[in-house]
Design an enzyme around this catalytic site. Sequence first.
Site, PDB file in Angstrom:
ATOM      1  N   TYR A  16      -5.373  -1.461 -17.131  1.00  0.00           N
ATOM      2  CA  TYR A  16      -6.324  -2.126 -16.519  1.00  0.00           C
ATOM      3  C   TYR A  16      -7.370  -3.113 -17.520  1.00  0.00           C
ATOM      4  O   TYR A  16      -7.614  -2.469 -18.400  1.00  0.00           O
ATOM      5  CB  TYR A  16      -7.376  -1.414 -15.603  1.00  0.00           C
ATOM      6  CG  TYR A  16      -6.750  -0.869 -14.403  1.00  0.00           C
ATOM      7  CD1 TYR A  16      -6.439  -1.586 -13.386  1.00  0.00           C
ATOM      8  CD2 TYR A  16      -6.656   0.645 -14.270  1.00  0.00           C
ATOM      9  CE1 TYR A  16      -5.902  -1.113 -12.349  1.00  0.00           C
ATOM     10  CE2 TYR A  16      -6.247   1.169 -13.053  1.00  0.00           C
ATOM     11  CZ  TYR A  16      -5.890   0.457 -12.027  1.00  0.00           C
ATOM     12  OH  TYR A  16      -5.402   0.915 -10.872  1.00  0.00           O
TER      13      TYR A  16
ATOM     14  N   GLY B 276       0.798   6.749   5.686  1.00  0.00           N
ATOM     15  CA  GLY B 276       1.814   6.180   4.908  1.00  0.00           C
ATOM     16  C   GLY B 276       3.091   5.705   5.847  1.00  0.00           C
ATOM     17  O   GLY B 276       2.938   5.121   6.824  1.00  0.00           O
TER      18      GLY B 276
ATOM     19  N   ALA C  18      -0.190   5.940  11.544  1.00  0.00           N
ATOM     20  CA  ALA C  18      -1.493   6.071  11.538  1.00  0.00           C
ATOM     21  C   ALA C  18      -2.169   6.850  12.926  1.00  0.00           C
ATOM     22  O   ALA C  18      -1.298   6.415  13.969  1.00  0.00           O
ATOM     23  CB  ALA C  18      -2.167   4.709  11.500  1.00  0.00           C
TER      24      ALA C  18
ATOM     25  N   ASP D 100      -4.995  -1.588   2.453  1.00  0.00           N
ATOM     26  CA  ASP D 100      -5.820  -2.659   2.323  1.00  0.00           C
ATOM     27  C   ASP D 100      -5.392  -3.657   3.515  1.00  0.00           C
ATOM     28  O   ASP D 100      -6.337  -4.061   4.372  1.00  0.00           O
ATOM     29  CB  ASP D 100      -5.918  -3.393   1.111  1.00  0.00           C
ATOM     30  CG  ASP D 100      -6.208  -2.262  -0.012  1.00  0.00           C
ATOM     31  OD1 ASP D 100      -6.974  -1.527   0.014  1.00  0.00           O
ATOM     32  OD2 ASP D 100      -5.532  -2.545  -1.151  1.00  0.00           O
TER      33      ASP D 100
HETATM   34  P1  ATP Z   1      -2.885   2.082  -0.740  1.00  0.00           P
HETATM   35  O1  ATP Z   1      -1.926   2.691  -1.522  1.00  0.00           O
HETATM   36  O2  ATP Z   1      -2.780   0.662  -0.442  1.00  0.00           O
HETATM   37  O3  ATP Z   1      -4.196   2.425  -0.857  1.00  0.00           O
HETATM   38  P2  ATP Z   1      -3.280   4.028   1.461  1.00  0.00           P
HETATM   39  O4  ATP Z   1      -3.111   5.225   0.824  1.00  0.00           O
HETATM   40  O5  ATP Z   1      -4.715   3.768   1.551  1.00  0.00           O
HETATM   41  O6  ATP Z   1      -2.536   2.948   0.985  1.00  0.00           O
HETATM   42  P3  ATP Z   1      -1.157   4.442   3.202  1.00  0.00           P
HETATM   43  O7  ATP Z   1      -1.292   5.445   4.178  1.00  0.00           O
HETATM   44  O8  ATP Z   1      -0.162   4.386   2.121  1.00  0.00           O
HETATM   45  O9  ATP Z   1      -2.316   3.899   2.997  1.00  0.00           O
HETATM   46  O10 ATP Z   1      -0.756   2.950   4.115  1.00  0.00           O
HETATM   47  C1  ATP Z   1      -1.447   2.516   4.956  1.00  0.00           C
HETATM   48  C2  ATP Z   1      -0.699   1.997   6.227  1.00  0.00           C
HETATM   49  O11 ATP Z   1       0.435   1.164   5.948  1.00  0.00           O
HETATM   50  C3  ATP Z   1       0.105   3.379   6.750  1.00  0.00           C
HETATM   51  O12 ATP Z   1      -0.844   3.955   7.702  1.00  0.00           O
HETATM   52  C4  ATP Z   1       1.075   2.657   7.569  1.00  0.00           C
HETATM   53  O13 ATP Z   1       0.862   2.147   8.824  1.00  0.00           O
HETATM   54  C5  ATP Z   1       1.545   1.454   6.603  1.00  0.00           C
HETATM   55  N1  ATP Z   1       2.617   1.960   5.524  1.00  0.00           N
HETATM   56  C6  ATP Z   1       2.344   2.287   4.264  1.00  0.00           C
HETATM   57  N2  ATP Z   1       3.542   2.627   3.839  1.00  0.00           N
HETATM   58  C7  ATP Z   1       4.569   2.315   4.742  1.00  0.00           C
HETATM   59  C8  ATP Z   1       6.109   2.601   4.653  1.00  0.00           C
HETATM   60  N3  ATP Z   1       6.779   3.013   3.760  1.00  0.00           N
HETATM   61  N4  ATP Z   1       6.590   2.471   6.089  1.00  0.00           N
HETATM   62  C9  ATP Z   1       6.066   2.064   7.227  1.00  0.00           C
HETATM   63  N5  ATP Z   1       4.584   1.819   7.001  1.00  0.00           N
HETATM   64  C10 ATP Z   1       3.925   2.044   5.803  1.00  0.00           C
HETATM   65 MG    MG Z   2      -6.205   3.131   0.214  1.00  0.00          MG
END
Ligand code: ATP
Ligand code: MG
Length: 331
Positions: A120, A242, A246, A273
């Site tokens: 970074y 993920g 959700a 995001d």
């Molecule tokens: P980030 O890594 O951007 O901070 P996060 O950890 O805040 O992500 P995640 O739960 O990984 O959040 O992803 C956010 C949303 O995106 C999930 O709740 C889902 O709706 C969608 N999403 C993420 N990854 C996938 C996937 N592999 N398949 C389907 N939907 C996904």
């Molecule tokens: Mg996040």
Amino acid sequence: MPSKSRLKTLAPDGLGPTVTVGEILVEIMATSRGSGFLEPIELTGPYPSGAPAIFIDQCARLGGRAGIIACVGDDDFGRINVERLRRDGADVSAIAVSPDYPTGTAFVRYRGDGSRDFVYNIGKSAAALVELTPEARVLLARSGHLHVMGTALSIPAIWQVLDHAIDAVKARGGSISLDPNLRKELLGHGQTRERFARLLDIADLILPSGEELHTASGNDNEADALASLFARGAGEVVVKRGALGASLFGADGSRVESPGFLVEEIDPTGAGDCFGGAYIACRRLGMPAVTALDYANAAGARNVTRQGPMEGAGTRAELDLFIANTPRRRP
Ligand code: ATP
Ligand code: MG
């Protein structure tokens, strides 16, 4: 300590744009998996990035009014970001341009197990120079909602902007959301824990991923963790899961599930995001929580199908098409 949830819903779009504060970066990624950058390898980029930038881009693409307070360098890495955000409909008037410092960068390489190595330059880049400029004050004076990104809290200069932003948005009857995507190691730095606690007390909407729910609440059991956030005054908590999708929890005890879309994950960066940007835009545009949750789930899923942190951010029409054509997990 606040006694009850404050807002039944977020402040409407008509009150003024959703504003976020924080880092704008370009991301440059290795085209091959492996560990680190210790030998010459092929890279692809620059891609517009930075969690707050991804969030606000998705918010704008979905038709929500949106603006960002940030700083870039007077270089092409800054211009690629500003032009993308402008093209997608975000208000870029409060993005300052530093004549002295380069735009922030993140070099990323995925390891075989899916984890990531980063190099970074944020702390010593224009990204760290965010400040309460006259343009930032003007944007905040007409804003309707403030979205606080945990990632941005590690930049010390952000706090002064946030203090002003919170007062300005609240004075207008606006709402506040928090994505607590802050590494728990950072909570121990300086006053970060106290500041973070204050944000939990004032946020109307909190959008943690599963693990962040536990870090934010200090509680390992999901029901207890949610109860402690509602006791502090949150009106809604949306838990990102993920690929599983959700869940939305209301202070009134309501619960809505949105099962994940079945997609091939090309690049997971930015899913959370995009999810947040879509959810807040939809809620502020007046959609019911259940509809907003589906759009948010679709926005996160669609974004992981594209290489680049914000390349998969969708317009409403694109997300409608995605929802119509993409199978879901069974609830
Ligand atoms: P980030 O890594 O951007 O901070 P996060 O950890 O805040 O992500 P995640 O739960 O990984 O959040 O992803 C956010 C949303 O995106 C999930 O709740 C889902 O709706 C969608 N999403 C993420 N990854 C996938 C996937 N592999 N398949 C389907 N939907 C996904
Ligand atoms: Mg996040």
